[in-house]
Design an enzyme around this catalytic site. Structure first.
Site, PDB file in Angstrom:
ATOM      1  N   LYS A   1      -2.175  -1.521  -3.878  1.00  0.00           N
ATOM      2  CA  LYS A   1      -3.043  -0.352  -3.852  1.00  0.00           C
ATOM      3  C   LYS A   1      -2.215   0.912  -3.930  1.00  0.00           C
ATOM      4  O   LYS A   1      -1.236   1.012  -3.197  1.00  0.00           O
ATOM      5  CB  LYS A   1      -3.822  -0.395  -2.528  1.00  0.00           C
ATOM      6  CG  LYS A   1      -4.694   0.787  -2.249  1.00  0.00           C
ATOM      7  CD  LYS A   1      -5.310   0.637  -0.903  1.00  0.00           C
ATOM      8  CE  LYS A   1      -6.053   1.905  -0.597  1.00  0.00           C
ATOM      9  NZ  LYS A   1      -6.416   1.999   0.770  1.00  0.00           N
TER      10      LYS A   1
ATOM     11  N   LYS B   1       0.841  -1.186   0.000  1.00  0.00           N
ATOM     12  CA  LYS B   1       0.000   0.000   0.000  1.00  0.00           C
ATOM     13  C   LYS B   1       0.879   1.238   0.000  1.00  0.00           C
ATOM     14  O   LYS B   1       1.685   1.436   0.916  1.00  0.00           O
ATOM     15  CB  LYS B   1      -0.902  -0.014   1.239  1.00  0.00           C
ATOM     16  CG  LYS B   1      -1.804   1.196   1.336  1.00  0.00           C
ATOM     17  CD  LYS B   1      -2.812   1.063   2.444  1.00  0.00           C
ATOM     18  CE  LYS B   1      -3.680   2.285   2.548  1.00  0.00           C
ATOM     19  NZ  LYS B   1      -4.648   2.191   3.632  1.00  0.00           N
TER      20      LYS B   1
HETATM   21  C1  PBG Z   1      -7.687   3.064   5.495  1.00  0.00           C
HETATM   22  C2  PBG Z   1      -7.915   3.006   4.032  1.00  0.00           C
HETATM   23  C3  PBG Z   1      -7.724   4.003   3.056  1.00  0.00           C
HETATM   24  C4  PBG Z   1      -8.205   3.462   1.852  1.00  0.00           C
HETATM   25  C5  PBG Z   1      -8.633   2.170   2.119  1.00  0.00           C
HETATM   26  N1  PBG Z   1      -8.428   1.905   3.464  1.00  0.00           N
HETATM   27  C6  PBG Z   1      -7.242   5.407   3.178  1.00  0.00           C
HETATM   28  C7  PBG Z   1      -5.845   5.702   3.521  1.00  0.00           C
HETATM   29  O1  PBG Z   1      -4.987   4.826   3.686  1.00  0.00           O
HETATM   30  O2  PBG Z   1      -5.612   6.885   3.696  1.00  0.00           O
HETATM   31  C8  PBG Z   1      -8.252   4.174   0.533  1.00  0.00           C
HETATM   32  C9  PBG Z   1      -9.240   3.652  -0.437  1.00  0.00           C
HETATM   33  C10 PBG Z   1      -9.537   4.527  -1.603  1.00  0.00           C
HETATM   34  O3  PBG Z   1      -8.943   5.602  -1.824  1.00  0.00           O
HETATM   35  O4  PBG Z   1     -10.430   4.146  -2.363  1.00  0.00           O
HETATM   36  N2  PBG Z   1      -6.381   3.128   5.905  1.00  0.00           N
END
Ligand code: PBG
Length: 329
Positions: A245, A192
């Site tokens: 992601k 991520k």
């Molecule tokens: C929680 C989380 C996030 C997303 C999914 N789980 C936000 C982040 O890490 O700031 C983002 C999902 C999206 O942008 O569609 N940590």
């Protein structure tokens, strides 16, 4: 000899025969936002077609999701109030726990996944517990394990840690095994990135950090080798599915992880990717439906088996219309 690759592109029947990649409804996972209350359906301005739903509304919409053939949803909760340890995240009667129980009761066939994180639940908006102003990894692991366990108890089939703490897949796996949830799977947000493509989500989930950013725990977009390291660690720690992601600007990462890892690979087509397409389509600058299907197809071609996408319902409808095989352009 003249080489003529165009022979295989001449007519649509031949094109169908040599097509290498397909998007199927079975590949899609639909993200949903759930809030307290009854009869609530609050539109999310930056994510056209998405709402913050109360549990009763969520159940109704989940029925529609299942009837389109989409196998799974992933839930994000909006708590009543936030505090410094995000206590509603692991409360027995927290919003996600209530939503999971209702879905398992009313739409039992639909696979329910839950995002396991603290950022929506903490008053500071970071994904963990703070100590001296920084997220403390090992204290956070205990809380994440409690959250995951509470989701498993409510009936979630998969828990999906998205916090990027070190060792959290192992901590969660150990807790689930110890408490008898051997069949609860882990969809790990293994790779991520600290991405600006999460903007609309943070508005939807009210989870913007109140100070600083997430670069101390999420990955640097410049790094690819590190993606293999993170994915490999999560495999060793007991993840069932590995996620990357965002998706679209990271197709090379999806491809590399796919070739190193033997687990199913998921990609998260995130909120910013969705919002850009929607905005341009609204202006009439692109054909939204075609761009959507091309994006999903390319994410699969890069190597993703599963795609978490805000487009899931629209894509499913489009696939049904095109008899489950989107080919023509
Ligand atoms: C929680 C989380 C996030 C997303 C999914 N789980 C936000 C982040 O890490 O700031 C983002 C999902 C999206 O942008 O569609 N940590």
């Amino acid at each position: 000899m003249v080489r003529r690759p165009r022979r295989l592109r001449r007519v649509s029947t031949i094109r169908r025969m040599v097509k290498e990649t397909y998007v199927k409804v079975d590949d899609l996972i639909y993200p949903m936002f759930v809030k307290h209350g009854r009869g609530e359906r609050e539109p999310i301005p930056s994510m056209v077609g998405h709402y913050r739903l109360s549990v009763d509304e969520l159940v109704g919409e989940a029925g529609e999701v299942l009837s389109l053939g989409i196998p799974a949803v992933i839930l994000f909760g909006l708590p009543k109030k936030k505090d410094d340890v995000g206590s509603e995240a692991y409360a027995r009667d927290g919003i996600v726990q209530q939503a999971v129980a209702a879905l398992k009761d009313r739409v039992p066939e639909l696979v329910v996944m839950t995002d396991v994180c603290l950022c929506q639940y903490t008053d500071h908006g970071h994904c963990g517990i703070l100590r001296d102003g920084v997220v403390d990894n090992d204290t956070t692991l205990e809380i994440l394990s409690r959250i995951a366990l509470s989701h498993a108890e409510a009936g979630a089939e998969f828990v999906a840690p998205s916090d990027m703490m070190d060792g959290r897949v192992k901590a969660i796996r150990d807790t689930l095994e110890r408490d008898g949830f051997k069949d609860t799977g882990i969809l790990a947000y293994a790779v991520k990135y600290a991405s600006s493509f999460y903007g609309p989500f943070r508005e939807a989930a009210d989870s913007t950090p109140q100070f600083g950013d997430r670069a101390g725990y999420q990955m640097d977009p410049a790094n690819a080798r590190e993606a293999i390291k993170e994915a490999s660690l999560d495999v060793e720690e007991g993840a069932d599915i590995i996620m990357i992601k965002p998706a679209l600007p990271y197709l090379d990462i999806i491809h590399q992880v796919r070739s190193h890892i033997n687990l199913p690979v998921a990609a998260y087509n995130v909120s910013g990717e969705y919002a850009m397409v929607k905005a341009a389509a609204q202006e009439g600058w692109i054909e939204g439906d075609r761009v959507m299907m091309e994006m999903l197809l390319c994410i699969k071609r890069a190597g993703a088996d599963l795609i978490l996408t805000y487009f899931a319902k629209e894509a499913a409808k489009s696939l049904i219309e095109h008899e489950n095989s989107y080919t023509e352009n």
